[in-house]
Design a protein around this motif. Sequence first.
Motif, short mmCIF file in Angstrom:
data_model
loop_
_atom_site.label_atom_id
_atom_site.label_comp_id
_atom_site.label_asym_id
_atom_site.label_seq_id
_atom_site.Cartn_x
_atom_site.Cartn_y
_atom_site.Cartn_z
N SER A 189 -13.30 48.03 106.49
CA SER A 189 -11.95 49.12 107.50
C SER A 189 -12.36 50.46 108.22
O SER A 189 -13.17 51.39 107.24
CB SER A 189 -11.33 49.67 105.65
N PRO A 190 -11.62 49.82 109.08
CA PRO A 190 -11.53 49.02 110.17
C PRO A 190 -12.62 48.23 110.46
O PRO A 190 -13.88 48.29 110.41
CB PRO A 190 -11.20 49.25 111.67
N CYS A 191 -12.35 46.67 110.51
CA CYS A 191 -13.03 45.61 110.85
C CYS A 191 -13.55 44.98 112.29
O CYS A 191 -14.26 44.41 112.23
CB CYS A 191 -12.83 44.18 109.44
N GLY A 192 -12.88 45.24 112.57
CA GLY A 192 -12.70 45.32 115.19
C GLY A 192 -14.20 45.34 114.75
O GLY A 192 -14.58 43.88 115.68
N GLY A 193 -14.94 46.67 114.84
CA GLY A 193 -15.85 46.68 115.22
C GLY A 193 -17.66 45.76 114.66
O GLY A 193 -17.66 44.85 115.26
N TYR A 212 -16.34 42.52 113.31
CA TYR A 212 -15.65 41.05 114.07
C TYR A 212 -16.25 41.03 115.48
O TYR A 212 -17.03 40.16 115.61
CB TYR A 212 -14.39 40.80 113.69
N PHE A 213 -16.02 41.65 116.44
CA PHE A 213 -17.13 41.53 117.91
C PHE A 213 -18.79 41.62 117.85
O PHE A 213 -19.24 40.50 118.57
CB PHE A 213 -16.42 42.71 117.81
#
Length: 212
Positions: free
Chosen positions: A79-83, A85-86
């Motif tokens: 949390s957050p998971c953007g980095g 997942y990328f």
Amino acid sequence: MRDNEDREGFDGEASNTSMISGASSPYQPTTEPVIQRHGLGGMRWDTDYLKSNFGILKIVQVVLALVAFICIETIMECSPCGGLYFFEFVSCSAFVITGVLLLVFSLNLHTKVPQINWSLTDLVNTGVSTTFFFLASIMLAALNHRTGAEVTAVVFGFLVTTVYAFNTFLAVKKWWQSDQRPTTVQTSEYTRARTESRGEVEPRSEIQRLEA
């Protein structure tokens, strides 16, 4: 006595006949070495490529990308998971594409599809992988939660970025040399043609002077 001579003559003729028939027989044993083929369907491992700089770099890239992907897959919460997942997408894509290129070059499959510029394909892959791995590693380093798996993934991300960057440098150098080689050949041929034409013109001018 004659019987013995007849037998000896018959044995000699038989031996000569067998030698002649053996020499003319198409089923003679051959002494040629038998070449063992390695691989399936005419494919074989190109050990020279695997021992070259490009082959070694590709093997290292595949291993490091796989390790980075495994590390990122062990993270269960984010949390957050953007980095995360990328980085997962980049490491998985680099592992698959570089692995396929490694198989293509190590099995000489690129020679069966000459319509594709494989040197340029390898250059594009290494350049794109370098850029995306660098961005993914920075994002993961900025958004991680200091867990062991995330830190390890970041370390391997920067390591594989360095390897891809060095491979990109070598690929650019190789592509530049291959691109300049035809120009050099054409220039040398043009110079030789000019020299030959001058050698033909000068005698003609001398002949014209003598005639005048």
